[in-house]
Design an enzyme around this catalytic site. Sequence first.
Site, PDB file in Angstrom:
ATOM      1  N   ASN A 282       0.855  -1.198   0.000  1.00  0.00           N
ATOM      2  CA  ASN A 282       0.000   0.000   0.000  1.00  0.00           C
ATOM      3  C   ASN A 282       0.895   1.255   0.000  1.00  0.00           C
ATOM      4  O   ASN A 282       2.118   1.134   0.064  1.00  0.00           O
ATOM      5  CB  ASN A 282      -0.913  -0.053   1.221  1.00  0.00           C
ATOM      6  CG  ASN A 282      -0.125   0.105   2.498  1.00  0.00           C
ATOM      7  OD1 ASN A 282       1.024  -0.292   2.581  1.00  0.00           O
ATOM      8  ND2 ASN A 282      -0.721   0.706   3.484  1.00  0.00           N
ATOM      9  N   CYS A 284       1.963   3.588   2.090  1.00  0.00           N
ATOM     10  CA  CYS A 284       3.015   3.880   3.087  1.00  0.00           C
ATOM     11  C   CYS A 284       3.904   2.672   3.369  1.00  0.00           C
ATOM     12  O   CYS A 284       4.784   2.735   4.241  1.00  0.00           O
ATOM     13  CB  CYS A 284       2.377   4.437   4.343  1.00  0.00           C
ATOM     14  SG  CYS A 284       1.405   5.912   3.993  1.00  0.00           S
ATOM     15  N   GLU A 286       3.436  -0.417   4.643  1.00  0.00           N
ATOM     16  CA  GLU A 286       3.307  -1.366   5.750  1.00  0.00           C
ATOM     17  C   GLU A 286       2.451  -2.577   5.417  1.00  0.00           C
ATOM     18  O   GLU A 286       2.340  -3.492   6.223  1.00  0.00           O
ATOM     19  CB  GLU A 286       2.753  -0.650   7.002  1.00  0.00           C
ATOM     20  CG  GLU A 286       1.280  -0.264   6.967  1.00  0.00           C
ATOM     21  CD  GLU A 286       1.013   1.060   6.233  1.00  0.00           C
ATOM     22  OE1 GLU A 286       1.943   1.537   5.556  1.00  0.00           O
ATOM     23  OE2 GLU A 286      -0.108   1.575   6.349  1.00  0.00           O
TER      24      GLU A 286
HETATM   25  P1  ADP Z   1      -4.961   6.868   9.358  1.00  0.00           P
HETATM   26  O1  ADP Z   1      -4.243   7.327  10.572  1.00  0.00           O
HETATM   27  O2  ADP Z   1      -5.642   7.980   8.627  1.00  0.00           O
HETATM   28  O3  ADP Z   1      -5.900   5.714   9.589  1.00  0.00           O
HETATM   29  P2  ADP Z   1      -2.341   5.975   8.355  1.00  0.00           P
HETATM   30  O4  ADP Z   1      -1.529   7.223   8.407  1.00  0.00           O
HETATM   31  O5  ADP Z   1      -2.105   4.945   9.413  1.00  0.00           O
HETATM   32  O6  ADP Z   1      -3.897   6.339   8.276  1.00  0.00           O
HETATM   33  O7  ADP Z   1      -2.101   5.300   6.941  1.00  0.00           O
HETATM   34  C1  ADP Z   1      -2.485   3.954   6.728  1.00  0.00           C
HETATM   35  C2  ADP Z   1      -2.769   3.700   5.286  1.00  0.00           C
HETATM   36  O8  ADP Z   1      -3.945   4.400   4.902  1.00  0.00           O
HETATM   37  C3  ADP Z   1      -1.720   4.188   4.308  1.00  0.00           C
HETATM   38  O9  ADP Z   1      -0.626   3.343   4.164  1.00  0.00           O
HETATM   39  C4  ADP Z   1      -2.537   4.252   3.043  1.00  0.00           C
HETATM   40  O10 ADP Z   1      -2.736   2.965   2.491  1.00  0.00           O
HETATM   41  C5  ADP Z   1      -3.844   4.800   3.551  1.00  0.00           C
HETATM   42  N1  ADP Z   1      -3.840   6.278   3.487  1.00  0.00           N
HETATM   43  C6  ADP Z   1      -3.320   7.143   4.351  1.00  0.00           C
HETATM   44  N2  ADP Z   1      -3.465   8.427   3.955  1.00  0.00           N
HETATM   45  C7  ADP Z   1      -4.104   8.383   2.794  1.00  0.00           C
HETATM   46  C8  ADP Z   1      -4.559   9.359   1.855  1.00  0.00           C
HETATM   47  N3  ADP Z   1      -4.354  10.652   2.045  1.00  0.00           N
HETATM   48  N4  ADP Z   1      -5.210   8.912   0.776  1.00  0.00           N
HETATM   49  C9  ADP Z   1      -5.415   7.609   0.575  1.00  0.00           C
HETATM   50  N5  ADP Z   1      -5.010   6.651   1.399  1.00  0.00           N
HETATM   51  C10 ADP Z   1      -4.358   7.000   2.493  1.00  0.00           C
END
Ligand code: ADP
Length: 587
Positions: A282, A284, A286
């Site tokens: 995905n 980021c 992970e």
């Molecule tokens: P959150 O804290 O908003 O739940 P995270 O920062 O833990 O999200 O990111 C987890 C995953 O969510 C990312 O690896 C990506 O797959 C998805 N994600 C995060 N930000 C975005 C974004 N701006 N647009 C689309 N997907 C995102």
Amino acid sequence: MAATPMPKRLPEPIINENAKIVLQRRYLRKDTEGTPFENYRELFWRVASSIAAEEKKYADSVYTVSKLAREFYDLMTSYRFLPNSPTLMNAGTDLGQLAACFVLPVEDSIEGIFDSVKHAAMIHKSGGGTGFSFSRLRPKDSVVGSTGGVASGPLSFLRIFNCATEQIKQGGTRRGANMGILRVDHPDIMEFIKAKERDGELNNFNLSVGLTEAFMRAVEKGEDYELVDPKTGLVSGTLNAGEVFGILVQKAWESGDPGMVFLDRVNRDNPTPAQGDMESTNPCGEQPLLPYEACNLGSINLGLVYAAGQNGHDSEIDWDELKRIVHLAVRFLDNVIDASNYPLPQITETVERNRKIGLGVMGWADLLFQLGIPYNSQKAVDLAERVMKFIRDESRAASKQLAKERGPFPAYADSVFGKADLGPYRNATTTTIAPTGTLSIIGGCSSGVEPLFALSFVRNVMDGDRLVETNPHFETALKNANAHSASLMEEVAKKGSIASMEFLPEDVRRVFVTAMDIEPMWHLKMQAAFQKYTDNAVSKTVNLPNEATQEHIREIYWKAYEYGCKGVTVYRDGCKSSQVLCTGDSE
Ligand code: ADP
């Protein structure tokens, strides 16, 4: 599924000031005028009750729906556990797409490529992030059979994906984030490595080079390696592995981009090899997934399982409480799979076959602060292993319990667990460590397994007011040491770190370290410690000071490989960063 009506005496959640801003902007449901028509209590009840409602399907459940809804509500509103953003935004709504992570295939045909562009657009609209491997596309300038023309290659198509993402603002929530991966043995690899050289290029993509063990061995021996045309399977040239690795290191030093992902290492942990290889993660990094697979994530706030020492005992972790949270969270995440509407039938099929979930942690730095353990110490690394082993073991125990009530994931018999007779489990994977960009704001805790960036900082609020925001554990420690004062807090806010403040007690300076105070190798050791007991992968940045050399980065990359990390992201202070933002502030 119909949700339970909200109980009259449901407690009002306590929302911190930053969380209010994030929730109001993007999470509360709004009418066509943009005015919210739910309050915070309704938001969390919408999520809790709709996820709990899935329990009805399972006659052998140990819970009633209403009891479970209340437990989920309390779990979230005490910030002990939060599901990923799409679940908070979309649970119990018509859209109902609840997963953060998707991987889509990119086939070597015009139809295939543009199908994928369309599918990515649909996923972005629902708040999910997408990852793609472009490795199957024939290289630039190869012949196109049907027309006799020449192919434009992976990079030109990557730009189309990037452009499409740019145009699809996600329904008032967030703009899409993408990961693009190219194998190191693809003939267009050099163009890929340099693709983000110019500022602003491919700004909706994180790029990672997919490294293989064969390539790493060639680097070690200083040998050439072969480039293979994915269309024909023929060797189309060679490059010197050491030189390519050197350019990767140089690019990381200049800008942090591209990152790298160790594909063979990732596939060593593939729980369902019979369904093919994992070729991308995905955005980021992970969550490695199969093509057309999605995964929903959730994070436990470790700062809240701290148990203060009593009767002369040292402070500890409340393991019973952690176990309780893990079991409830696994049930929550498994229900999310059922509650989610996926944007494509192929995705629904793959997700329901493997039922992957990704339970992880946040607030790790907060826990270490409370325990008085420096992040950059062997004690912290050992504790990371102990905590994550516990979470992995308990999450698997919870998944086994669910398999008893609901049956194993349908592909179980053919999976590595089935073959080794280890299960049955309900989920092919249970653990992932996410960045928690927004969740940590809502939970008011440190993000993921990262150290704090600053102990205190100035936030500029409306009307030009300045607000000094300080980590509460740091503030308590200063008060306990009789060292707290307004002028000191201003000073810390300016510097972020207390490393150079020799007048402060030594033990406070040792424990309250920030990202830039920590030697890069400790960042990496921490990532490796968590990875050891995480089924999927770990989101972590290795911070380096501005004066770090390319040799330092080379060492980090090499050690990441040796330690068994699945990928590595470095960031050198002050270098230009073009990372796709994953925080609540990403527009
Ligand atoms: P959150 O804290 O908003 O739940 P995270 O920062 O833990 O999200 O990111 C987890 C995953 O969510 C990312 O690896 C990506 O797959 C998805 N994600 C995060 N930000 C975005 C974004 N701006 N647009 C689309 N997907 C995102």
